[in-house]
Design an enzyme around this catalytic site. Structure first.
Site, PDB file in Angstrom:
ATOM      1  N   ALA A 190      -3.939   7.550  -4.792  1.00 30.80           N
ATOM      2  CA  ALA A 190      -2.576   7.059  -4.994  1.00 30.80           C
ATOM      3  C   ALA A 190      -2.715   5.554  -5.267  1.00 30.80           C
ATOM      4  CB  ALA A 190      -1.737   7.326  -3.759  1.00 30.80           C
ATOM      5  N   GLY A 192       0.833  -1.206   0.000  1.00 31.05           N
ATOM      6  CA  GLY A 192       0.000   0.000   0.000  1.00 31.05           C
ATOM      7  C   GLY A 192       0.859   1.243   0.000  1.00 31.05           C
ATOM      8  N   ASN A 193       0.261   2.382   0.354  1.00 27.99           N
ATOM      9  CA  ASN A 193       1.049   3.618   0.456  1.00 27.99           C
ATOM     10  C   ASN A 193       0.428   4.509   1.531  1.00 27.99           C
ATOM     11  OD1 ASN A 193      -0.932   5.522  -0.859  1.00 27.99           O
ATOM     12  ND2 ASN A 193      -0.647   4.041  -2.527  1.00 27.99           N
ATOM     13  N   TYR A 194       1.044   5.686   1.741  1.00 32.03           N
ATOM     14  CA  TYR A 194       0.674   6.525   2.877  1.00 32.03           C
ATOM     15  C   TYR A 194      -0.539   7.432   2.648  1.00 32.03           C
ATOM     16  CZ  TYR A 194       5.251   5.315   4.819  1.00 32.03           C
ATOM     17  OH  TYR A 194       6.326   4.655   5.314  1.00 32.03           O
ATOM     18  N   SER A 195      -1.210   7.321   1.516  1.00 29.63           N
ATOM     19  CA  SER A 195      -2.324   8.258   1.269  1.00 29.63           C
ATOM     20  C   SER A 195      -3.406   8.101   2.343  1.00 29.63           C
ATOM     21  CB  SER A 195      -2.919   8.000  -0.121  1.00 29.63           C
ATOM     22  OG  SER A 195      -4.087   8.766  -0.276  1.00 29.63           O
TER      23      SER A 195
END
Ligand code: PMT
Length: 401
Positions: A276, A208-211
């Site tokens: 994102a 995943g990512n930090y969005s």
């Protein structure tokens, strides 16, 4: 209404400070979250306990807490606020604001605030009529400060004239009117992607990512307030959509986000791609928790996800407006311009990880709009709520061209 708006209320040391409890209460009743910063002398007129009770937030007065040394950051207060309201604003504080004097937390917060600033002057009639005060107020007006005019009436000195702080209802109305909901998107449907995507590796892990979804949700709220019917396709986030015009479609992976976006795109007048999206996903998802191997590295095979934006760009109908975002770390404008063209966007909103307090997770962002017509419009660092307002103002201008 002030639903979800962050109002920083600055209280300076004048007798009208006693009305601030009523003022804060009105702002809270209108849906705002209120934090209070006071000058040391203001505590003589209204107690921090009263203000903390009304706002349900701790009050800040000093640069640091004398008990434990905790730092009260004027910068983060200024960043947090969607609007800074100083009421009452004494002749002394107005003079300091006009001349950049920053000898207390309220004033340093003013100098570092990126948001609109309102002041409600309050003083004796002669102080108000003095040419110095007039000059200082003119300076603040020229600096973009909004002034809620004082009223005429009985003053604490026993005299009668102009200088009495506007009533709490009038001040709260002025703040409310500033955020007034224009209905310039009435009849339009807006589809928005927001947040991250999670690409499953096994039942307990993902890529995943930090969005956080904050940017996309702020755009959704802004469009909804302005009358649009909003379909918000949200990756896994904890932010909440508040406005009744927002229909939220929760998804987890890029494939799910793509399916929802393609299904909804045809009915959209405006498509906003702020998510994102993971560009790759694991080629396979294990149906049990992957166990640690005793030795050696582990390799995960990744396969490309669909480019949702590019796909919608290809499907774009006449009259439909599509814009996306680019979060860059290097060669920002060059990379963003390339994405804008490849994905057939009308414009792209660039945010860079090189700008402090911008991009993922922060409540603030600093964006530049790069348009297919070649124009480049930079904006200051401000709260994501106000960034959303700027972006939608830009969108409306573009639609009406
Ligand atoms: O959610 P927050 O914490 O508030 O943070 C906001 C944000 C930083 C996530 C947001 O402002 C932002 O920049 N979003 C785009 C992030 C990004 O890196 O995009 P990109 O460069 O990978 O993609 C460019 C554009 O194509 C974006 O509009 C993206 O939504 C879209 N895209 C990308 C890949 C893909 N497979 N499908 C897409 O639709």
């Amino acid at each position: 209404m002030l639903n979800g708006k962050h109002i920083l209320l600055g209280i300076t040391g004048g007798i009208a400070a006693y009305k601030c409890a009523a003022l804060a209460r009105l702002l809270v009743k209108k849906g705002a979250e209120v934090k209070v910063v006071m000058t040391p002398i203001a505590r003589q007129f209204v107690t921090p306990l009263t203000m903390a009770t009304v706002t349900k937030n701790p009050i800040v007065v000093d640069f640091f807490d004398p008990e434990n040394g905790a730092w009260n950051s004027h910068v983060s207060l200024g960043m947090w606020a969607d609007l800074y309201l100083i009421a009452p604003a004494t002749a002394n504080s107005i003079g300091k604001m006009a001349h950049g004097v920053a000898d207390n937390l309220l004033l340093t917060s003013y100098l570092s605030a990126k948001c609109p600033v309102f002041i409600a002057p309050a003083m004796d009639l002669d102080m108000y009529a003095h040419p110095t005060t007039t000059r200082n107020l003119e300076t603040l007006k020229a600096d973009g400060v909004h002034i809620v005019e004082p009223e005429s009436g009985f003053l604490a000195s026993g005299l009668e004239g102009k200088g009495r702080m506007a009533e709490p209802e009038t001040i709260a109305e002025a703040v409310d009117a500033f955020f007034e909901e224009k209905q310039d998107l009435a009849g339009k449907t807006v589809v928005i992607t927001a947040g991250p995507t999670y690409e499953k590796l096994d039942p307990v892990r993902f890529i995943g990512n930090y969005s956080s979804g904050k940017m996309g949700f702020a755009i959704a709220e802004e469009c909804a307030k302005r009358g649009a019917k909003v379909k918000l396709i949200a990756g896994p986030v904890s932010v909440k959509a508040v406005h009744e015009n927002i229909e939220r479609i929760d998804v987890e992976s890029a494939l799910e986000m793509r399916d929802a976006a393609v299904r909804l795109a045809n009915d959209a007048d405006i498509i906003v791609l702020s998510a994102a999206v993971a560009d790759y996903r694991p080629a396979t998802m294990a149906d049990h928790k992957i166990k640690r191997e005793k030795t050696g590295a582990m390799t995960i095979e990744l396969v490309p996800n669909p480019d949702i934006a590019a796909e919608l760009g290809k499907m774009k109908k006449d009259g439909q407006l599509i814009f996306g975002f680019a979060l860059e770390t290097n060669d920002e404008q060059f990379n963003a311009t390339g994405k804008c063209e490849r994905k057939n966007f009308d414009f792209i909103v660039l945010n860079s990880l090189n700008d402090k307090n911008a991009g993922f997770r922060y409540d603030t962002n600093k964006v530049t709009i790069i348009d297919r017509d070649g124009s480049i419009t930079p904006y200051d660092l401000k709260s994501k709520v106000l960034v959303a307002k700027d972006i939608i103002d830009y969108t409306i201008k573009k639609l009406n061209k």
